[in-house]
Enzyme design. Structure first.
Site, PDB file in Angstrom:
ATOM      1  N   SER A  38       0.869  -1.187   0.000  1.00  0.00           N
ATOM      2  CA  SER A  38       0.000   0.000   0.000  1.00  0.00           C
ATOM      3  C   SER A  38       0.903   1.234   0.000  1.00  0.00           C
ATOM      4  O   SER A  38       2.120   1.131   0.208  1.00  0.00           O
ATOM      5  CB  SER A  38      -0.881  -0.016   1.245  1.00  0.00           C
TER       6      SER A  38
ATOM      7  N   THR B   8       2.987   1.423   3.121  1.00  0.00           N
ATOM      8  CA  THR B   8       4.026   0.382   3.235  1.00  0.00           C
ATOM      9  C   THR B   8       5.180   0.643   2.264  1.00  0.00           C
ATOM     10  O   THR B   8       6.352   0.525   2.632  1.00  0.00           O
ATOM     11  CB  THR B   8       3.428  -1.021   2.996  1.00  0.00           C
TER      12      THR B   8
ATOM     13  N   LYS C 271      -6.334 -10.715  -3.552  1.00  0.00           N
ATOM     14  CA  LYS C 271      -5.811 -11.010  -2.207  1.00  0.00           C
ATOM     15  C   LYS C 271      -6.494 -10.137  -1.160  1.00  0.00           C
ATOM     16  O   LYS C 271      -6.779  -8.962  -1.420  1.00  0.00           O
ATOM     17  CB  LYS C 271      -4.311 -10.761  -2.168  1.00  0.00           C
TER      18      LYS C 271
ATOM     19  N   GLU D  86      -5.774 -14.622   3.040  1.00  0.00           N
ATOM     20  CA  GLU D  86      -4.568 -14.418   3.847  1.00  0.00           C
ATOM     21  C   GLU D  86      -4.897 -14.053   5.300  1.00  0.00           C
ATOM     22  O   GLU D  86      -5.091 -12.884   5.626  1.00  0.00           O
ATOM     23  CB  GLU D  86      -3.692 -13.309   3.233  1.00  0.00           C
TER      24      GLU D  86
ATOM     25  N   LYS E  48      -3.029 -18.165   1.952  1.00  0.00           N
ATOM     26  CA  LYS E  48      -1.738 -17.495   2.161  1.00  0.00           C
ATOM     27  C   LYS E  48      -1.552 -17.273   3.664  1.00  0.00           C
ATOM     28  O   LYS E  48      -2.008 -16.277   4.217  1.00  0.00           O
ATOM     29  CB  LYS E  48      -1.710 -16.158   1.413  1.00  0.00           C
TER      30      LYS E  48
ATOM     31  N   GLY F 229       6.540 -12.502   6.043  1.00  0.00           N
ATOM     32  CA  GLY F 229       6.212 -11.928   7.339  1.00  0.00           C
ATOM     33  C   GLY F 229       7.348 -11.385   8.178  1.00  0.00           C
ATOM     34  O   GLY F 229       7.264 -11.402   9.403  1.00  0.00           O
ATOM     35  N   GLY F 230       8.421 -10.942   7.558  1.00  0.00           N
ATOM     36  CA  GLY F 230       9.508 -10.354   8.336  1.00  0.00           C
ATOM     37  C   GLY F 230      10.642 -11.319   8.654  1.00  0.00           C
ATOM     38  O   GLY F 230      11.605 -10.965   9.338  1.00  0.00           O
TER      39      GLY F 230
ATOM     40  N   SER G 204       4.435 -16.701  -1.560  1.00  0.00           N
ATOM     41  CA  SER G 204       3.859 -15.451  -2.064  1.00  0.00           C
ATOM     42  C   SER G 204       4.539 -14.363  -1.249  1.00  0.00           C
ATOM     43  O   SER G 204       3.928 -13.729  -0.390  1.00  0.00           O
ATOM     44  CB  SER G 204       2.338 -15.441  -1.858  1.00  0.00           C
TER      45      SER G 204
ATOM     46  N   ARG H 252       8.646  -9.065   1.123  1.00  0.00           N
ATOM     47  CA  ARG H 252      10.003  -8.701   1.535  1.00  0.00           C
ATOM     48  C   ARG H 252      11.058  -9.739   1.187  1.00  0.00           C
ATOM     49  O   ARG H 252      12.156  -9.406   0.765  1.00  0.00           O
ATOM     50  CB  ARG H 252      10.012  -8.418   3.050  1.00  0.00           C
TER      51      ARG H 252
HETATM   52  P1  13P Z   1       5.720 -10.433   3.149  1.00  0.00           P
HETATM   53  O1  13P Z   1       6.225 -11.658   2.427  1.00  0.00           O
HETATM   54  O2  13P Z   1       6.696  -9.284   3.139  1.00  0.00           O
HETATM   55  O3  13P Z   1       5.152 -10.754   4.504  1.00  0.00           O
HETATM   56  O4  13P Z   1       4.510  -9.865   2.286  1.00  0.00           O
HETATM   57  C1  13P Z   1       3.563 -10.739   1.828  1.00  0.00           C
HETATM   58  C2  13P Z   1       2.269 -10.046   1.787  1.00  0.00           C
HETATM   59  O5  13P Z   1       1.660  -9.940   0.757  1.00  0.00           O
HETATM   60  C3  13P Z   1       1.717  -9.526   3.052  1.00  0.00           C
HETATM   61  O6  13P Z   1       0.382  -9.145   2.850  1.00  0.00           O
END
Ligand code: 13P
Length: 342
Positions: free
Chosen positions: A26, A29, A136, A177, A219, A262-263, A289, A292
């Site tokens: 977004s 982000t 998503k 997700e 996801k 997820g970090g 998917s 980062r």
């Molecule tokens: P990350 O792999 O960076 O967690 O992002 C995936 C994602 O689409 C989060 O909504």
């Protein structure tokens, strides 16, 4: 669209050796990501950065689909080709993030519910016309001393299912997700318990709201130790606990599970996915998917400078290739070293 087409698209997104690039950050982000490299988040910089990723030569060998943001699906490559068309021409399926973010949950503390259902049917129709074939929606569940509440879990699960039903009705494969955040000092057992409660609610709501498991993808987070926990589970334990949790809750009719990173560090995300595939076969394809974990080195290599585009593309290609290898359980950390020399 026929149920069959949804099923075919879902299967194509988890084709052998391939996974999804999440490039649907977004505005807030992507600003955070650009801040980390000292680049201003202007519309043109965002376009140029996404252009770099989408035009990376050969990456379609490992990338089946890309999740776009509302702004991005309307943008075009430097040569003038709209991004959805550019991706499709490489055999990469364009997708779109359709939720409007996690907002404070009423009468609850430190918990959120994801918004975006109002007017969604009309937006889905427009996205399909723009070339999207999947969608998503991200729900966020936080682990704390006395949270998540059942209220938070079920409210988010209900919204996820409403979104998924609308998406299938529009002929778009929903990527559902429910992200349990791994921030905090909780143990892997606590992570297992919360992920288990979350998946139970999500699949109950999906079934009640008539969502076809064959025409969707899940996801989820992996089951990890909290990032600041003093004891960190290794890749084998993560793989074992994540699979134990998912075997309990995810119907075998779901074609694929595409994990978020997820970090986690990029190499951890790859090694954990690899460890899960190494103890297969499983009823579903286990893929990625990642946002980062696919982009971090490329973003750093780019630094907002046109002369670094090629180096950034090499970094992105490399991570895509490593994760492609993790799809089969054939990844080994030595493969990281080999590529640096290129
Ligand atoms: P990350 O792999 O960076 O967690 O992002 C995936 C994602 O689409 C989060 O909504």
């Amino acid at each position: 669209m026929a149920a069959n087409e949804l099923h075919e698209t879902a299967k194509a997104l988890v084709a052998e050796g391939k996974g999804i690039l999440a490039a649907d950050e977004s505005d807030s982000t992507i600003k955070k990501r650009f801040d980390s490299i000292g680049v201003e988040s202007t519309e043109e910089n965002r376009r140029a950065y996404r252009d770099l990723l989408f035009t990376t030569e050969g990456v379609e060998e490992y990338i089946s689909g890309v999740i776009l943001f509302d702004e991005t699906i309307r943008q075009a490559s430097a040569g003038g080709t709209p991004f959805p068309k550019l991706l499709s021409s490489k055999g990469i399926i364009p997708g779109i993030k359709v939720d409007k973010g996690a907002k404070a949950l009423a009468l609850a503390e430190d918990e959120t519910v994801t918004e975006g259902l109002d007017g969604l049917r009309g937006r889905l129709e427009e996205y399909r016309d723009l070339g999207a074939r999947f969608t998503k929606w991200r729900a966020v569940i936080t682990i704390g001393t006395s949270i998540p509440s059942e209220y938070c879990i079920w409210t988010n699960a209900h919204a996820l299912a409403r979104y998924a039903a609308l998406s299938q009705e529009a002929g778009l494969v929903p990527i559902v997700e429910p992200e349990v955040l791994m921030d905090g000092d909780h143990s892997i057992e606590r992570s297992f318990e919360v992920t288990s409660r979350t998946l139970h609610a999500v699949f109950t709501e999906l079934r009640d709201q008539r969502v076809q498991p064959e025409g969707m993808l899940l996801k989820p987070n992996m089951v990890l130790s909290g990032y600041s926990a003093s004891t960190q589970a290794d890749h084998e334990e993560v793989a074992h606990e994540t699979m134990r949790c998912f075997y309990r809750h995810v119907p075998a009719a779901v074609p694929g599970i595409v994990f978020l990173s997820g970090g986690q560090s990029d190499e951890d995300a790859t090694a954990n996915l690899n460890a899960m595939n190494a103890i297969g076969p499983h009823p579903w394809q286990l893929s990625f998917s990642y946002g980062r974990a696919l982009q971090a080195p490329a973003l750093k290599a780019w630094g907002g400078k046109p002369e670094n585009v090629e180096a950034a593309q090499r970094s992105y290609y490399h991570r895509a290739k490593m994760n492609g290898a993790a799809r089969t359980g054939m990844y080994a950390p030595e493969m990281e070293r080999e590529a640096v020399a290129v």
